[in-house]
Design a protein around this motif. Sequence first.
Motif, mmCIF file in Angstrom:
data_model
loop_
_atom_site.group_PDB
_atom_site.id
_atom_site.type_symbol
_atom_site.label_atom_id
_atom_site.label_comp_id
_atom_site.label_asym_id
_atom_site.label_seq_id
_atom_site.Cartn_x
_atom_site.Cartn_y
_atom_site.Cartn_z
ATOM 1 N N CYS A 3 -4.283 -2.564 -2.123
ATOM 2 C CA CYS A 3 -3.317 -1.738 -2.849
ATOM 3 C C CYS A 3 -3.991 -0.944 -3.968
ATOM 4 N N HIS A 29 -2.626 1.863 5.686
ATOM 5 C CA HIS A 29 -2.152 0.992 4.615
ATOM 6 C C HIS A 29 -0.687 1.279 4.288
ATOM 7 N N CYS A 33 2.328 -1.376 3.995
ATOM 8 C CA CYS A 33 2.605 -1.847 2.636
ATOM 9 C C CYS A 33 3.759 -1.051 2.036
ATOM 10 N N CYS A 36 3.151 0.451 -1.705
ATOM 11 C CA CYS A 36 2.373 1.696 -1.767
ATOM 12 C C CYS A 36 3.122 2.851 -1.102
#
Length: 257
Positions: A3, A29, A33, A36
Amino acid sequence: MNCEDAKNLIHAYADGELELLKSLELDQHLKSCSVCAQIFSNHHALCSALKGESLYLKPHRDLQSRIHSALRKADKSERKLRNAIPWSWLNTGAALALVAVLAWTVVPLLSTRSVDDMVEKEIVANHVRSLLANHLTDVASSDQHTVKPWFNGKLDFSPPVEDFAQQGFPLTGARLDYLENKTVAALVYRYRKHYINLFIWPADDEAVTAAKVLSRQGYHIIHWTQSGMRFWAVSELNKDELQEFVRLVQRSSNNRM
Ligand SMILES: [Zn+2]
């Protein structure tokens, strides 16, 4: 990619300035996630809002005439000096005169008017988005002992968290949000059927400022600085109700010191 890496790259990614390999990694990512992904979508929304017409500052007519007269003056002196100095220098002179005029007139105007203005716009936008997007909380809990530790490792500061259920303002949870290019804490409280977003992030210094009440697009905003933190409360509650809530937060922060 973790992160921390992702957060460092999100700006460049949103601006299309990230190299391909990093873009692909970040893409991966963001898919996995939600924290984020939310930061990215907030940043993206902010960028779009910044491109909106409402944020463009229309210069005062006075400014236009001052620039024109500065240019005329520069032009006159240019003619006088035409034979003495090479061309490239003359253009530089005119440009410098213009920059000087702009710096004297526009920059102070922008810095005093727009900074708070921008934060207010972001605050209201984030409040509305949290209600519309069904993304009020990342952690839903009325227990301050659950909410406070939830922020550990997600923020580089520890926001004060307290439940005010006894006084009619129960804590309903918290989430991460994005304001002034920073990840901030958003605590969510309820009053009857209405929600209050309380945004908290560290202040630049320890100065304490009194609560300032604003209204914008039908929402009330109250902001103040205390205990080294900046607080912004926003809600569709009326002014008196929101002020009551703010007094509770202020009192509990004072007691903590
Ligand atoms: Zn992440």
